[in-house]
Design a protein around this motif. Structure first.
Motif, PDB file in Angstrom:
ATOM      1  N   SER A  25       0.822  -1.216   0.000  1.00 20.54           N
ATOM      2  CA  SER A  25       0.000   0.000   0.000  1.00 20.54           C
ATOM      3  C   SER A  25       0.853   1.260   0.000  1.00 20.54           C
ATOM      4  O   SER A  25       0.358   2.354  -0.289  1.00 20.54           O
ATOM      5  N   ARG A  26       2.137   1.103   0.356  1.00 19.76           N
ATOM      6  CA  ARG A  26       3.058   2.229   0.366  1.00 19.76           C
ATOM      7  C   ARG A  26       4.329   1.839  -0.387  1.00 19.76           C
ATOM      8  O   ARG A  26       4.518   0.681  -0.727  1.00 19.76           O
ATOM      9  N   SER A  27       5.167   2.810  -0.599  1.00 18.82           N
ATOM     10  CA  SER A  27       6.413   2.555  -1.327  1.00 18.82           C
ATOM     11  C   SER A  27       7.267   1.524  -0.598  1.00 18.82           C
ATOM     12  O   SER A  27       7.345   1.514   0.633  1.00 18.82           O
ATOM     13  N   ILE A  28       7.879   0.657  -1.399  1.00 10.51           N
ATOM     14  CA  ILE A  28       8.846  -0.291  -0.860  1.00 10.51           C
ATOM     15  C   ILE A  28      10.209   0.378  -0.897  1.00 10.51           C
ATOM     16  O   ILE A  28      10.675   0.785  -1.957  1.00 10.51           O
ATOM     17  N   PHE A  29      10.836   0.487   0.261  1.00  9.32           N
ATOM     18  CA  PHE A  29      12.123   1.152   0.340  1.00  9.32           C
ATOM     19  C   PHE A  29      13.235   0.196  -0.065  1.00  9.32           C
ATOM     20  O   PHE A  29      13.102  -1.019   0.037  1.00  9.32           O
ATOM     21  N   SER A  30      14.342   0.773  -0.493  1.00  7.13           N
ATOM     22  CA  SER A  30      15.476  -0.059  -0.883  1.00  7.13           C
ATOM     23  C   SER A  30      16.049  -0.820   0.306  1.00  7.13           C
ATOM     24  O   SER A  30      16.721  -1.831   0.136  1.00  7.13           O
ATOM     25  N   THR A  31      15.771  -0.351   1.517  1.00  6.60           N
ATOM     26  CA  THR A  31      16.285  -1.013   2.715  1.00  6.60           C
ATOM     27  C   THR A  31      15.329  -2.089   3.243  1.00  6.60           C
ATOM     28  O   THR A  31      15.654  -2.802   4.192  1.00  6.60           O
ATOM     29  N   ASP A  32      14.140  -2.199   2.656  1.00  7.32           N
ATOM     30  CA  ASP A  32      13.183  -3.211   3.091  1.00  7.32           C
ATOM     31  C   ASP A  32      13.648  -4.599   2.669  1.00  7.32           C
ATOM     32  O   ASP A  32      14.256  -4.779   1.612  1.00  7.32           O
ATOM     33  N   VAL A  33      13.338  -5.576   3.510  1.00  9.43           N
ATOM     34  CA  VAL A  33      13.597  -6.971   3.176  1.00  9.43           C
ATOM     35  C   VAL A  33      12.249  -7.606   2.833  1.00  9.43           C
ATOM     36  O   VAL A  33      11.319  -7.570   3.626  1.00  9.43           O
ATOM     37  N   LEU A  51      14.330 -11.527  -0.466  1.00  9.89           N
ATOM     38  CA  LEU A  51      15.063 -10.554  -1.264  1.00  9.89           C
ATOM     39  C   LEU A  51      15.540  -9.459  -0.329  1.00  9.89           C
ATOM     40  O   LEU A  51      14.772  -8.592   0.065  1.00  9.89           O
ATOM     41  N   PRO A  52      16.803  -9.507   0.069  1.00 12.09           N
ATOM     42  CA  PRO A  52      17.300  -8.529   1.021  1.00 12.09           C
ATOM     43  C   PRO A  52      17.582  -7.192   0.357  1.00 12.09           C
ATOM     44  O   PRO A  52      17.590  -7.081  -0.879  1.00 12.09           O
ATOM     45  N   SER A  53      17.837  -6.185   1.185  1.00 10.71           N
ATOM     46  CA  SER A  53      18.182  -4.863   0.647  1.00 10.71           C
ATOM     47  C   SER A  53      19.576  -4.892   0.035  1.00 10.71           C
ATOM     48  O   SER A  53      19.901  -4.094  -0.835  1.00 10.71           O
ATOM     49  N   GLY A  54      20.398  -5.798   0.479  1.00 12.56           N
ATOM     50  CA  GLY A  54      21.727  -5.988  -0.083  1.00 12.56           C
ATOM     51  C   GLY A  54      22.149  -7.409   0.191  1.00 12.56           C
ATOM     52  O   GLY A  54      21.616  -8.050   1.063  1.00 12.56           O
ATOM     53  N   GLY A  55      23.081  -7.919  -0.561  1.00 15.80           N
ATOM     54  CA  GLY A  55      23.488  -9.291  -0.313  1.00 15.80           C
ATOM     55  C   GLY A  55      22.787 -10.268  -1.226  1.00 15.80           C
ATOM     56  O   GLY A  55      22.178  -9.904  -2.221  1.00 15.80           O
ATOM     57  N   THR A  56      22.889 -11.523  -0.866  1.00 14.58           N
ATOM     58  CA  THR A  56      22.427 -12.603  -1.725  1.00 14.58           C
ATOM     59  C   THR A  56      20.955 -12.928  -1.489  1.00 14.58           C
ATOM     60  O   THR A  56      20.503 -13.003  -0.352  1.00 14.58           O
ATOM     61  N   THR A  57      20.250 -13.116  -2.564  1.00 17.67           N
ATOM     62  CA  THR A  57      18.873 -13.591  -2.484  1.00 17.67           C
ATOM     63  C   THR A  57      18.865 -15.012  -1.933  1.00 17.67           C
ATOM     64  O   THR A  57      19.701 -15.843  -2.310  1.00 17.67           O
ATOM     65  N   TYR A  58      17.910 -15.277  -1.028  1.00 16.97           N
ATOM     66  CA  TYR A  58      17.825 -16.593  -0.401  1.00 16.97           C
ATOM     67  C   TYR A  58      16.674 -17.391  -0.993  1.00 16.97           C
ATOM     68  O   TYR A  58      15.581 -16.851  -1.217  1.00 16.97           O
ATOM     69  N   TYR A  59      16.944 -18.665  -1.226  1.00 20.25           N
ATOM     70  CA  TYR A  59      15.885 -19.603  -1.617  1.00 20.25           C
ATOM     71  C   TYR A  59      16.009 -20.858  -0.759  1.00 20.25           C
ATOM     72  O   TYR A  59      17.122 -21.341  -0.494  1.00 20.25           O
ATOM     73  N   ALA A  60      14.872 -21.371  -0.334  1.00 18.95           N
ATOM     74  CA  ALA A  60      14.887 -22.662   0.345  1.00 18.95           C
ATOM     75  C   ALA A  60      15.402 -23.723  -0.625  1.00 18.95           C
ATOM     76  O   ALA A  60      15.177 -23.635  -1.840  1.00 18.95           O
ATOM     77  N   ASP A  61      16.084 -24.712  -0.106  1.00 25.18           N
ATOM     78  CA  ASP A  61      16.651 -25.753  -0.960  1.00 25.18           C
ATOM     79  C   ASP A  61      15.574 -26.415  -1.820  1.00 25.18           C
ATOM     80  O   ASP A  61      15.827 -26.796  -2.967  1.00 25.18           O
ATOM     81  N   VAL A  98       9.833  -6.643   5.930  1.00 25.82           N
ATOM     82  CA  VAL A  98      10.503  -6.256   7.169  1.00 25.82           C
ATOM     83  C   VAL A  98      11.141  -4.900   6.960  1.00 25.82           C
ATOM     84  O   VAL A  98      11.964  -4.722   6.050  1.00 25.82           O
ATOM     85  N   ARG A  99      10.719  -3.965   7.807  1.00 27.87           N
ATOM     86  CA  ARG A  99      11.246  -2.601   7.744  1.00 27.87           C
ATOM     87  C   ARG A  99      11.716  -2.241   9.142  1.00 27.87           C
ATOM     88  O   ARG A  99      10.917  -1.987  10.029  1.00 27.87           O
ATOM     89  N   GLY A 100      13.032  -2.252   9.323  1.00 25.97           N
ATOM     90  CA  GLY A 100      13.571  -2.013  10.652  1.00 25.97           C
ATOM     91  C   GLY A 100      13.153  -3.136  11.598  1.00 25.97           C
ATOM     92  O   GLY A 100      13.402  -4.301  11.340  1.00 25.97           O
ATOM     93  N   VAL A 101      12.479  -2.768  12.674  1.00 27.29           N
ATOM     94  CA  VAL A 101      12.032  -3.765  13.655  1.00 27.29           C
ATOM     95  C   VAL A 101      10.584  -4.203  13.392  1.00 27.29           C
ATOM     96  O   VAL A 101      10.044  -5.027  14.131  1.00 27.29           O
ATOM     97  N   ARG A 102       9.972  -3.670  12.369  1.00 21.48           N
ATOM     98  CA  ARG A 102       8.573  -3.995  12.081  1.00 21.48           C
ATOM     99  C   ARG A 102       8.473  -5.024  10.965  1.00 21.48           C
ATOM    100  O   ARG A 102       9.233  -4.990  10.002  1.00 21.48           O
ATOM    101  N   SER A 103       7.486  -5.909  11.128  1.00 23.41           N
ATOM    102  CA  SER A 103       7.247  -6.950  10.152  1.00 23.41           C
ATOM    103  C   SER A 103       5.778  -6.913   9.745  1.00 23.41           C
ATOM    104  O   SER A 103       4.899  -6.879  10.606  1.00 23.41           O
ATOM    105  N   TYR A 104       5.535  -6.932   8.449  1.00 20.58           N
ATOM    106  CA  TYR A 104       4.172  -6.858   7.934  1.00 20.58           C
ATOM    107  C   TYR A 104       3.887  -8.111   7.104  1.00 20.58           C
ATOM    108  O   TYR A 104       4.772  -8.613   6.398  1.00 20.58           O
TER     109      TYR A 104
END
Length: 115
Positions: A25-33, A51-61, A98-104
């Motif tokens: 409903s709002r903009s997704i920030f580049s720092t959002d996971v 899909l993290p803000s930086g680093g490697t994308t994770y997939y379950a095996d 996940v934005r900071g300490v909040r999870s939606y």
């Protein structure tokens, strides 16, 4: 507050494909996971892709090589492309931000794969 709405679930036969969408409903920030989780009947919710803000994308095996998570910031939407679906992929798929300490979380979308 950020509201997430998933769509794109449905019923397919094994080997088929689906693309799930998660609209924020709002903009997704580049720092959002951003992540996709799923829950099968009788099982705990599990992380499928992240899909993290930086680093490697994770997939379950269990989904590596078959699922792809991506993000379109212009549309405030995250996708999960699911190919070569298997019956064990059946479950309710949830989008998570996940934005900071909040999870939606979104409300979930059902995916059913028949053999």
């Amino acid at each position: 507050q950020v509201q997430l709405v998933e769509s794109g679930g449905g019923s397919v036969q094994a080997g088929g494909s689906l693309r799930l969408s998660c609209a924020a409903s709002r903009s997704i920030f580049s720092t959002d996971v951003m992540g996709w989780h799923r829950q099968a009947p009788g099982n705990e919710r599990e992380l499928v892709a992240r899909l993290p803000s930086g680093g490697t994308t994770y997939y379950a095996d269990s989904v590596k090589g078959r699922f792809t998570i991506s993000r379109d910031r212009a549309k405030n939407t995250v996708y999960l492309q699911m190919n070569s679906l298997k019956p064990e992929d059946t479950g309710v798929y949830y989008c998570n931000l996940v934005r900071g300490v909040r999870s939606y979380w979104g409300q979930g979308t059902q995916v059913t794969v028949s053999s």
